[in-house]
Motif scaffolding. Sequence first.
Motif, mmCIF file in Angstrom:
data_model
loop_
_atom_site.group_PDB
_atom_site.id
_atom_site.type_symbol
_atom_site.label_atom_id
_atom_site.label_comp_id
_atom_site.label_asym_id
_atom_site.label_seq_id
_atom_site.Cartn_x
_atom_site.Cartn_y
_atom_site.Cartn_z
ATOM 1 N N VAL A 1 0.836 -1.201 0.000
ATOM 2 C CA VAL A 1 0.000 0.000 0.000
ATOM 3 C C VAL A 1 0.873 1.254 0.000
ATOM 4 N N LEU A 2 1.863 1.281 0.890
ATOM 5 C CA LEU A 2 2.724 2.467 0.963
ATOM 6 C C LEU A 2 3.534 2.649 -0.320
ATOM 7 N N THR A 3 4.049 1.544 -0.865
ATOM 8 C CA THR A 3 4.850 1.653 -2.088
ATOM 9 C C THR A 3 4.028 2.237 -3.224
ATOM 10 N N PRO B 1 3.453 2.729 10.066
ATOM 11 C CA PRO B 1 4.559 2.696 9.102
ATOM 12 C C PRO B 1 5.942 2.701 9.745
ATOM 13 N N MET B 2 6.040 3.011 11.041
ATOM 14 C CA MET B 2 7.354 3.019 11.660
ATOM 15 C C MET B 2 7.698 1.692 12.340
ATOM 16 N N GLY C 1 15.163 3.832 10.372
ATOM 17 C CA GLY C 1 15.485 2.488 10.848
ATOM 18 C C GLY C 1 15.068 1.408 9.872
ATOM 19 N N ASN C 2 14.760 0.218 10.437
ATOM 20 C CA ASN C 2 14.331 -0.868 9.551
ATOM 21 C C ASN C 2 12.806 -0.976 9.543
ATOM 22 N N SER C 3 12.156 0.185 9.363
ATOM 23 C CA SER C 3 10.697 0.235 9.450
ATOM 24 C C SER C 3 10.049 -0.055 8.098
ATOM 25 N N ILE C 4 8.723 -0.182 8.143
ATOM 26 C CA ILE C 4 7.945 -0.351 6.922
ATOM 27 C C ILE C 4 8.174 0.816 5.978
ATOM 28 N N LEU C 5 8.294 2.020 6.542
ATOM 29 C CA LEU C 5 8.488 3.213 5.711
ATOM 30 C C LEU C 5 9.775 3.102 4.903
ATOM 31 N N THR C 6 10.869 2.709 5.557
ATOM 32 C CA THR C 6 12.131 2.535 4.836
ATOM 33 C C THR C 6 11.969 1.513 3.715
#
Lengths: 292, 285
Positions: free
Chosen positions: B74-76, B228-229, B134-139
């Motif tokens: 979804v975010l992508t 997302p984080m 960090g290694n989050s969904i956002l990254t």
Amino acid sequence: MVKVKEKAIEGFLIFCSLLTVLTTLGIILVLASETITFFKEVSIIEFFTGTEWTPLFANKKFGILPLVCGTLLTTLIAISVALPLGLTIAIYLNEYAHQKFTAIVKPLLEILAAVPTVVYGFFALTFVTPLLQSFIPNLSGFNALSAGLVMGVMIIPYISSLSEDALRAVPKSLREAAYGMGSTKLQTAFRVMVPAASSGIVVSVILAISRAIGETMIVAVAAGQEPKFTFNPLTSVETITTYIVQVSMGDVPQNSLEYRTIFSAGMALFIFTFLLNNISFWIKKKFQQRYE
Amino acid sequence: MNNSQINKLKNLIFKLFAIFCTSVGLIVLVVLLYVVMSKGLARIDFDFLTNLPSRSAERAGIYTALAGMVWILVLTVLIAFPIGVGAGIYLQEYGKRNMFTNFIEINISNLAGVPSIIYGILGLELFGRFLGFGNSILTGSLTLSLLVLPLIIVSTREAIKAVPGSLREASYGLGATKWQTISRVVLPSAFGGIMTGLILAVSRAVGETAPLIVIGALVYVPFIPEGPMDEFTVLPIQIFNWVTRPQAGFVTNAAAAIVILLAFTFMMNGIAVIIRNRFNKRTKF
């Protein structure tokens, strides 16, 4: 008012296009800056000529040749599968097969390139390797051969589809002239069509090589994690990409020298593929035949 | 045997060899599907889809991987779609043939050839460490967005290129501005092509493993990401983890997860083909 809006929208669209340039810049900056720091601690001569790669051991050696060797070996195996198969398929679809057959088979083959690569890794490790072991008893459980073979199948569509496109772009009149001289389809294909489409075919092969060099998951799953300076396909090897995955999965402290090796390895990988991509771009521009 | 007969024989032999080559590609595909299905299909049940990961192979499920996948996708799409279409519109409709657009074009075809793992390194440094995500969904989403951007841009350009100039001229003739023409005439008729590109990009993003491993996506996530984080895992990483375990039960799990991943990939590609065919039929000018 309308004019302001138009300008604002155009500005946003330019920004979107510029993001792609920034991405390239970002890649180069990140890789270069970390690599430069890396070379302050490691001799650049050792890096390019050393035949041992053991950054994660107590006795650290930083010669990248074993990783390059593993990468070239798997790529070589993949290309020696994909080139003959892909090119023959392209010629068959273009010269022999019925148009309807081509319309069905081409997308089917392209599925091969759409399958996630981790799936191929699974296939290579759990099916191809045991299968090969029944013919080659001294094949180790992780090996370059089965990873390379499976990777070769994966990149078939890159060569077959792009080469078929190139063959299709050759004007009909050339083929008809060959037939008119009494050539068989085989003669027409290899003496007229393939030479005429050669630039497109070479480009497709270079793209396939570049894809194979950068491929990660198949080799990470099936080729092993032992950096060896060897061209023996029966043993386990480690590619540049596998090494990056290995370090990322492990618990190497950030900002350490070991950690920085993934950037120097990544830089080597980036330069390889960047050169190949630009050579193919140049060939396309320079040698593409234009027919009236 | 005279010369002509020899040539005909050679021709026939090559033809048979070519049929063999073509079938090799297809046979491997069938064998691959068979191997995966025979090992994994029986393992798929409701519990497998809804269980959290576990140390015992029988109780492990892919719930967190599926949730992570949905978040990432979804975010992508939200990030990559507007930027990719915007860049495509600019290059096709605004950009004049000059050094600048030429450079961007070369650059995009170069980006399309950069190995995905390199995008992972960029994402790790730029989004993960420099911007502190960090290694989050956002990254993960930002990294995958950069990865699929060239794909979306190229397919947007192709779709826009196929819109006939007469439509644009008619719009200008009615007094529409450039953006009005693009947003109300060009984009609607290029819609099918743009959607096809987007779906193929999603299908690519679903299967990507290497860049997410490099940015530090976790292998073992015992919770559902809620924002997302949060840290995450996705299906291909789960598969990679299971494949590399020695116990047989995990290989079965990997095969089962692959069946689901493949079903998703093929569905996406199928939808893309259907949209493309429909669209090609409908818009005949």
